[in-house]
Design an enzyme around this catalytic site. Structure first.
Site, PDB file in Angstrom:
ATOM      1  N   GLY A 288       0.718  -1.188  -0.105  1.00 37.56           N
ATOM      2  CA  GLY A 288      -0.171   0.057  -0.025  1.00 37.56           C
ATOM      3  C   GLY A 288       0.767   1.425   0.123  1.00 37.56           C
ATOM      4  O   GLY A 288       0.293   2.223  -0.014  1.00 37.56           O
TER       5      GLY A 288
ATOM      6  N   ARG B 145     -12.044   4.269 -13.694  1.00 35.30           N
ATOM      7  CA  ARG B 145     -11.427   3.571 -14.723  1.00 35.30           C
ATOM      8  C   ARG B 145     -12.232   2.499 -15.552  1.00 35.30           C
ATOM      9  O   ARG B 145     -13.317   2.424 -14.955  1.00 35.30           O
ATOM     10  CB  ARG B 145     -10.066   2.782 -14.129  1.00 35.30           C
ATOM     11  CG  ARG B 145      -9.498   3.793 -13.285  1.00 35.30           C
ATOM     12  CD  ARG B 145      -8.896   2.923 -12.008  1.00 35.30           C
ATOM     13  NE  ARG B 145      -8.083   3.733 -11.220  1.00 35.30           N
ATOM     14  CZ  ARG B 145      -6.884   3.856 -11.148  1.00 35.30           C
ATOM     15  NH1 ARG B 145      -6.107   3.435 -12.041  1.00 35.30           N
ATOM     16  NH2 ARG B 145      -6.256   4.809 -10.271  1.00 35.30           N
TER      17      ARG B 145
ATOM     18  N   ASP C 135      -7.215  -1.379 -16.295  1.00 40.29           N
ATOM     19  CA  ASP C 135      -7.472  -0.549 -14.806  1.00 40.29           C
ATOM     20  C   ASP C 135      -6.659   0.967 -14.869  1.00 40.29           C
ATOM     21  O   ASP C 135      -6.655   1.443 -13.903  1.00 40.29           O
ATOM     22  CB  ASP C 135      -6.986  -1.454 -13.949  1.00 40.29           C
ATOM     23  CG  ASP C 135      -5.561  -2.038 -13.959  1.00 40.29           C
ATOM     24  OD1 ASP C 135      -5.487  -2.591 -15.049  1.00 40.29           O
ATOM     25  OD2 ASP C 135      -4.656  -1.803 -13.242  1.00 40.29           O
TER      26      ASP C 135
END
Ligand code: AMP
Ligand code: MG
Length: 525
Positions: free
Chosen positions: A134, A198, A275
């Protein structure tokens, strides 16, 4: 302090689970999740234009309170941070659920009837982090921060970047996935865009047959970001098939326009997975991207893609088309007729070609396009690829062409990477092209002043070459962020002469030819 609004979360369905652990999420468009508080955040750089746009600029720069928000240390009033759920095709293969693995959306600022979403990249894990942590390293955050702004000033549609914060925390990365992990400083970029929706956000609902959510997301997107497609605002709830079709057509056009801009400035995205395709036709997710130094249509900066080179410069329009097919498949359940979608998709190459030719005409300073110009454009690309020729320098210098063949060698001199290795065949090919161009210029309805003005506003003098970013990164690793601000400043006016920065108008130096971060980048960031 302005209050943040929550357009996305208030209109769409949340994941009921609020724990922050990696999981597959079903029947939801997003998950709530909080940024991690960094141990010693510091502002490395910020974009005054974006701060101004958002009405958060002050004479002393960004306030401490905003800095705390932009590092994830403090949650702004009204903000309910969340990560979006999306899927995607990666390198041509269906990858299932991906989602915001290291992006956390803070919500929207509404300024003068315009809505801006703020998103932190690198602020800690989310339910979509999969095997990742992350976080984002400083080197890739500098690259994203600088390029977002550089692209905007080049006139390329893009997400923007408000700030670059260092976190004071170290993170581990194996840059080339070759068993050499290292500790690197962490950073957070705050990105700004109308939204970060997206193609993959639609794909996930279609793939898992969540058709109510698919419709909700499409209606939300159209109502908020494509309201001009709705004839009767009173009817906002009832979006017809015709509106979905018109919406898809606009996405195709916006995407084509974006790619034409990429080709114009020599930008290679590097990871055009579905994506990483914005529904707004914005350049999004700056990872292993690069600008062409020498014009090589087969170049990709992404070492992860070195084998198939799917995302090489010359392939970008084809990949965009392929990605749009995937989007069409995803939104098909809203329309249930394939003909109109196919017709729009079939028009993509035609529209793209038209826009590309207009762009090439601008690069050459031509007022109109003649049928034979296509050959002139194609021959030029062949010429540029025939020997290592710097794309940006070549086009910029071309504005100085006066129609005389004897000025050509001087004109091109600075663009060659191996100026002493030009064969006779090459020189002949070059003369032929310049002869054809000189002839064509005689039929140009622009006078030379107009031609030069058009060329110099189409062909940038300054581009964010990988090696320039790498110099700024190396300095930042020594604690000196000044080069970041300097580059931001130069790239603010890429079409201006800026003689004081002439050094930044030069070919990639030899030391950068094979250096990591300059010619080779990986997805590991
Ligand atoms: P990209 O190709 O970089 O846009 O990333 C593809 C997917 O991997 C996205 O879902 C990202 O959120 C996720 N991802 C990339 N890097 C990390 C990371 N360090 N931690 C968690 N997720 C990541
Ligand atoms: Mg991505």
């Amino acid at each position: 302090m302005p209050k943040l609004a929550n357009l996305f979360t208030e209109s769409l369905v949340a994941d009921p689970e609020v724990g922050n652990f990696t999981r597959q999420v079903a029947d939801a468009s997003y998950s709530f999740c909080q940024p991690v508080k960094p141990s010693a955040a510091e502002l490395a750089s910020y974009s005054p234009e974006i701060a101004q746009l958002l009405n958060i600029n002050s004479s002393n720069g960004l306030s401490k309170e905003w800095q705390a928000i932009l590092s994830g240390s403090h949650i702004a009033d009204g903000s309910k941070p969340f990560a979006m759920r999306y899927a995607g095709h990666q390198f041509g293969n269906w990858a299932g659920q991906l989602g915001d693995g290291r992006a956390i959306n803070l919500g929207n600022l509404e300024i003068n009837n315009q809505s801006f979403e703020l998103q932190l990249k690198g602020a800690g894990p989310t339910p979509y982090s999969r095997q990742g942590d992350g976080y984002a390293v400083l080197r890739s955050s500098i690259r994203e921060f600088l390029c977002s702004e550089a692209m905007h000033h080049l006139g390329v549609p893009t997400t923007r970047a408000l700030s670059l914060m260092t976190t004071g925390d170290m993170i581990t990365r194996d840059m080339f996935y070759d068993g050499h992990p290292e500790q690197e400083p962490g950073a957070i970029v705050c990105r700004v865009a109308p939204s970060f929706i997206r193609f993959g956000n639609f794909q996930i609902h279609a793939a898992y047959q969540e058709l109510d959510l698919l419709k909700q997301l499409a209606d939300f997107t159209i109502n908020n970001y494509f309201p001009h497609l709705i004839e009767k605002p009173a009817n906002q709830k009832n979006i017809t098939k015709e509106i979905y079709i018109a919406w898809f057509e606009q996405i195709c056009r916006d995407t084509a326009d974006m790619i034409v801009h990429w080709q114009r400035v020599g930008f290679v995205h590097g990871v055009m997975n579905t994506d990483n395709m914005s529904i707004h036709g914005l350049t999004i997710d700056y990872g292993p991207y690069g600008f062409l130094d020498n014009f090589d249509p087969d170049w990709t900066p992404n070492t992860t893609d070195a084998q198939g080179k799917r995302y090489r410069y010359a392939n970008q329009p084809y990949v965009a088309h392929w990605n749009l097919v995937k989007l069409a498949e995803a939104i098909y359940p809203l329309i249930e007729e394939s003909e109109p979608l196919e017709a729009i998709l079939n028009d993509f190459p035609v529209y793209y070609e038209r826009q590309w030719q207009r762009m090439m005409a601008n690069k050459l300073g031509l007022a109109d396009i003649e049928v034979s110009d296509k050959k002139l454009f194609q021959d030029l690309e062949q010429l540029l690829a025939a020997v290592e020729t710097d794309m940006a320098i070549f086009y910029r210098e071309l504005a100085k062409f006066d129609g005389q063949l004897n000025s050509v060698s001087q004109l091109c001199a600075d663009a060659y990477y191996q100026p002493n290795a030009l064969s006779n065949d090459y020189i002949q090919m070059r003369n032929q092209w310049f002869l054809a161009y000189a002839e064509r210029l005689q039929r140009n309805s622009f006078d030379s002043q107009q031609r030069i003005a058009l060329m110099n506003s189409t062909n940038p003098k300054y581009i964010l070459r990988n090696y320039l970013s790498q110099v700024a990164i190396d300095k930042a690793h020594q604690g000196d962020y000044s080069e970041i601000d300097k580059l931001l400043n130069i790239m603010r006016k890429p079409y201006a002469e800026q003689p004081e920065y002439q050094d930044y108008y030069s070919k990639r130096p030899d030391w950068a030819r094979h250096k990591a971060g300059c010619s080779m980048l990986s997805c590991s960031s």
